[in-house]
Design a protein around this motif. Structure first.
Motif, PDB file in Angstrom:
ATOM      1  N   ARG A  78      22.428 -25.728  12.201  1.00 50.80           N
ATOM      2  CA  ARG A  78      23.304 -25.431  12.382  1.00 50.80           C
ATOM      3  C   ARG A  78      23.317 -26.988  13.857  1.00 50.80           C
ATOM      4  NH1 ARG A  78      26.271 -20.529  15.172  1.00 50.80           N
ATOM      5  NH2 ARG A  78      24.453 -20.417  17.288  1.00 50.80           N
ATOM      6  N   SER A 131      30.307 -28.610  14.189  1.00 50.29           N
ATOM      7  CA  SER A 131      29.989 -27.287  13.304  1.00 50.29           C
ATOM      8  C   SER A 131      31.173 -26.771  11.718  1.00 50.29           C
ATOM      9  CB  SER A 131      29.936 -26.394  13.613  1.00 50.29           C
ATOM     10  OG  SER A 131      29.245 -24.698  13.163  1.00 50.29           O
ATOM     11  N   ASN A 151      29.074 -22.094   8.830  1.00 49.40           N
ATOM     12  CA  ASN A 151      29.081 -21.268   9.259  1.00 49.40           C
ATOM     13  C   ASN A 151      27.666 -20.440   9.529  1.00 49.40           C
ATOM     14  OD1 ASN A 151      32.190 -20.944  10.531  1.00 49.40           O
ATOM     15  ND2 ASN A 151      32.670 -20.939   7.511  1.00 49.40           N
ATOM     16  N   SER A 158      24.992 -18.605  11.959  1.00 44.83           N
ATOM     17  CA  SER A 158      24.609 -17.789  13.126  1.00 44.83           C
ATOM     18  C   SER A 158      22.989 -17.293  12.889  1.00 44.83           C
ATOM     19  CB  SER A 158      25.648 -17.032  13.149  1.00 44.83           C
ATOM     20  OG  SER A 158      25.443 -16.072  11.919  1.00 44.83           O
ATOM     21  N   SER A 188      24.858 -17.282   6.695  1.00 43.53           N
ATOM     22  CA  SER A 188      26.027 -17.695   6.299  1.00 43.53           C
ATOM     23  C   SER A 188      26.894 -16.990   6.583  1.00 43.53           C
ATOM     24  CB  SER A 188      25.793 -18.391   5.017  1.00 43.53           C
ATOM     25  OG  SER A 188      25.649 -17.549   3.974  1.00 43.53           O
ATOM     26  N   LYS A 189      28.063 -16.874   6.633  1.00 45.16           N
ATOM     27  CA  LYS A 189      29.050 -15.640   6.935  1.00 45.16           C
ATOM     28  C   LYS A 189      29.369 -15.182   5.759  1.00 45.16           C
ATOM     29  CE  LYS A 189      34.224 -16.285   8.679  1.00 45.16           C
ATOM     30  NZ  LYS A 189      35.267 -16.978   8.526  1.00 45.16           N
ATOM     31  N   ASP A 190      29.059 -15.228   4.833  1.00 48.06           N
ATOM     32  CA  ASP A 190      29.538 -14.537   2.943  1.00 48.06           C
ATOM     33  C   ASP A 190      28.149 -14.575   2.908  1.00 48.06           C
ATOM     34  OD1 ASP A 190      28.339 -16.976   2.163  1.00 48.06           O
ATOM     35  OD2 ASP A 190      29.538 -17.685   0.994  1.00 48.06           O
ATOM     36  N   PHE A 206      33.070 -24.365   2.513  1.00 47.94           N
ATOM     37  CA  PHE A 206      33.181 -23.316   3.619  1.00 47.94           C
ATOM     38  C   PHE A 206      34.744 -24.473   3.976  1.00 47.94           C
ATOM     39  CE2 PHE A 206      29.155 -21.942   5.006  1.00 47.94           C
ATOM     40  CZ  PHE A 206      29.831 -20.802   4.600  1.00 47.94           C
ATOM     41  N   THR A 207      34.161 -25.903   4.019  1.00 49.83           N
ATOM     42  CA  THR A 207      35.008 -26.571   3.534  1.00 49.83           C
ATOM     43  C   THR A 207      36.210 -26.457   2.772  1.00 49.83           C
ATOM     44  OG1 THR A 207      33.745 -28.085   4.313  1.00 49.83           O
ATOM     45  CG2 THR A 207      35.720 -29.782   4.062  1.00 49.83           C
ATOM     46  N   GLU A 253      38.106 -23.571   3.754  1.00 51.79           N
ATOM     47  CA  GLU A 253      39.567 -24.343   4.460  1.00 51.79           C
ATOM     48  C   GLU A 253      40.834 -25.232   4.178  1.00 51.79           C
ATOM     49  OE1 GLU A 253      39.572 -26.428   8.849  1.00 51.79           O
ATOM     50  OE2 GLU A 253      37.872 -25.737   7.827  1.00 51.79           O
TER      51      GLU A 253
END
Length: 634
Positions: A438, A448, A451, A453, A540-542, A626-627, A630
């Motif tokens: 990241r 960033s 996404n 973590s 990742s977020k998903d 992710f881009t 969004e």
């Protein structure tokens, strides 16, 4: 033998017969001769193997695997300079013993058949990439019907083997939708051969863009069909959405990989198989000193009720990783039990048994540690450091201890600045740095976009004598896992998001001690855990990995954002990516299960401009996901 929808028998001469389709898998008594004359000779495979660097064969129906073996045997008899890729689908996969019996009569293929059967996946769903001849012969086996699998495939065939059961008994394999799919996955000049001469098949293929001709049939049959793709001015559907388009970016300089864990060493190994040397940068002088560095780890799929992307990736990844261990002679301890003492996962375990060959274990008399369990076929316990070291040795990549402080694009190359003032240049940069990914991406983009973590995990090391009351403890997994570590055990792991504390903590040991009591209710007293390790996994977020080329953010926002977000994808131009910049991260706790397969797919995309991942699958892993999400909803 039967499944829920199909059953089989053998004719008097030993030819496999499908009761569902009321047809044999090949002509009685002469299946190999039939395959060679109709498909191999009909597509001029032998000559093309001498003329091309790569030949891609598509097949509609894997069946017994005889056509693949015939093609592989033809490659064996060639100069072996051409890479052979064979992609195929199968809706009704055969049990291995049935397949072995069906191939038994063909003595001259016995060696190849034995190797094929040894390497076929235990799972009967998903997509499976299987290497032979050190990767010069590749089989992509996709389980599902022809429309489902080919719609998601990004490969284009140079030759087609159309070999479903007879059109009269299997219309789902022979219709205009399928013929258009074949055209979409063909190049100008792609050839085609089939055993049938049915008029509607010939007319349908002609309508799809194939120039067809009748030729003498095999073994006394009047006619069969050969064809050649001549699309003319016809327009066909794109194989991929514009923002996920595949682009070949062959390295001219040594690729630079940041991160020496399972992702980084897997990438270096895959590059080496293409004859490309690479360099790996890491904060440590040794591999697997971060999340990949526990004393024991698991290769293990994640099963779900309805078979989502996580399940498919982890099952197919586990199959691939286990074959790699076997090929490299890396020791592992096979099979892990997933425990269910509350009997909440009965349906899930039944599905896993049916779909993937795992064993649903019922009753405490069969398994004393839980009321029921799942004995996972595609699983193993490994020494993570040994695996990464073996991958590094096999790759012959140079491991450089370094701290990356900045990354800049200068002209045609990436300049990587190190803490000691040294600068390294490359045209192919892959960031596989786990939780450091990241921050490195933020250095490049100034923001960033992935996404990602960090997940803190603490494990405990337990001496064998502390669990001496339990004999023959298996490797098992409930809320936490308990793995054999030689004479000792590894217990883990805690799960804390965005917690950067590297120290061992007493409250975490207490949490692990309670989990051990849940795994082993007969354990007397509570163990005082004091030894262990803390590491940080990247997710990742998903909860799916992030693997692929990095988007040109300015181009993406201008091309796919604003008022263009509602435009049909077919009207939008293809994506532009940051040249030579890739990422492989977010593997969470299943890095050894998924990273080797993802590394293979990424290197194939970089070198050859194609992917063995199904399109829908690749979209869920793509760094631009992710881009795009969004931009399309903003």
């Amino acid at each position: 033998m039967s499944t829920d929808e199909n059953s089989w028998s053998f004719t008097e001469d030993g030819t496999l017969y499908s009761k569902k389709f009321e047809d044999t898998y090949f002509m009685e008594g002469c299946g190999l001769e039939e395959s060679r004359e109709i498909f191999v000779q009909g597509n001029r495979i032998a000559g093309r193997l001498e003329q091309e660097n790569q030949l891609v064969i598509g097949e509609t129906g894997f069946g017994t695997g005889l056509n693949f073996l015939a093609a592989w045997d033809t490659w064996r008899k060639s100069s072996q300079t051409c890479r052979l890729i064979f992609f195929t689908c199968e809706l009704y996969p055969l049990e291995q013993e049935l397949q072995r019996q069906a191939l038994g009569p063909y003595d001259e293929l016995a060696e190849l058949a034995k190797t094929l059967l040894e390497r076929l996946p235990k799972a009967k769903q998903g997509f499976h990439l299987i290497d032979f001849e050190e990767g010069q012969v590749q089989l992509l086996l996709m389980f599902g019907d022809v429309k489902e699998t080919f719609s998601e495939c990004s490969l284009r065939a140079d030759a087609w083997f159309l070999d479903g059961f007879a059109p009269s008994g299997n219309p789902e394999m022979w219709n205009d939708d399928v013929f258009r799919l074949l055209a979409n996955h063909s190049r100008e000049g792609t050839t085609l051969a089939t055993f049938t001469a049915a008029g509607f098949v010939r007319r349908g293929l002609m309508q799809a863009g194939f120039a067809m001709e009748k030729v003498p049939g095999f073994a006394g049959k009047r006619h069969r069909l050969n064809g050649k793709f001549e699309p003319g001015t016809r327009r066909f559907a794109k194989l991929e959405l514009p923002w996920y388009v595949l682009k070949q970016q062959v390295p001219q300089l040594e690729p630079l990989i940041i991160g020496a864990g399972i992702a980084g060493t897997s990438l270096a190994r895959e590059f080496s198989k293409k004859g490309i040397a690479s360099q790996i940068l890491d904060l440590s002088s040794q591999v697997a000193q971060g999340a990949s560095g526990n004393r024991r780890g698991m290769i293990m799929p994640l099963f779900t009720q309805h078979g989502n992307h996580q399940e498919m990736l982890t099952v197919c990844g586990a199959e691939y990783s286990l074959r790699l261990l076997q090929d490299l002679g890396i020791e592992s301890e096979p099979h892990v039990y997933e425990l269910d003492d509350k009997c909440e996962n009965s349906q899930l375990y039944e599905n896993a048994e049916k779909r993937h060959g795992s064993a649903y274990v019922h009753g405490e008399e069969k398994f004393p540690f839980a009321k029921q369990a799942l004995y996972m076929q595609q699983s193993a316990v490994i020494n993570p450091v040994e695996v990464c070291e073996a991958f590094l040795r096999d790759s012959q990549a140079q491991l450089i201890q370094a701290d990356v402080v900045d990354i800049q694009r200068e002209g045609e190359v990436w300049q990587v600045e190190l803490a000691d003032g040294q600068n390294l240049s490359t045209d192919t940069l892959i960031i596989a740095a786990g939780t450091k990914t990241r921050a490195l991406i933020e250095k490049i983009y100034g923001e960033s976009i992935l996404n990602l973590s960090s997940l803190r995990g603490q494990v405990a090391h337990i001496k064998g004598e502390e669990l001496s009351a339990f004999t023959d403890l298996p490797n098992m997994y409930g809320e936490k896992y308990l793995l054999r570590d030689g004479e000792d055990f590894l217990l883990g792991a805690t799960y804390q998001e965005d917690d950067e504390d590297p120290n061992l903590r007493a409250n975490d040991f207490a949490e692990l001690a309670k989990a051990l009591k849940d795994l082993l209710p007969d354990l007397e007293g509570e163990l005082e855990l004091t030894e262990g390790r803390t590491a940080f996994r990247c997710k990742s977020k998903d909860y799916l990995p992030v693997v692929g080329p990095m988007p040109d953010l300015e181009y993406f926002r201008e091309t796919y954002g604003g008022n263009k977000r509602t435009h049909a994808a077919s009207r939008l131009p293809e994506a532009e990516y940051m040249p030579g910049l890739f990422v492989a991260s977010g593997f969470g706790s299943r890095g050894f299960t998924t990273a080797p397969l993802c590394a293979r797919m990424l290197v194939e995309e970089i070198i050859h401009g194609h992917s063995f991942f199904p399109n829908d699958f690749r979209r869920h892993l793509h760094p631009a996901k992710f881009t795009i999400r969004e931009l399309r909803r903003s």
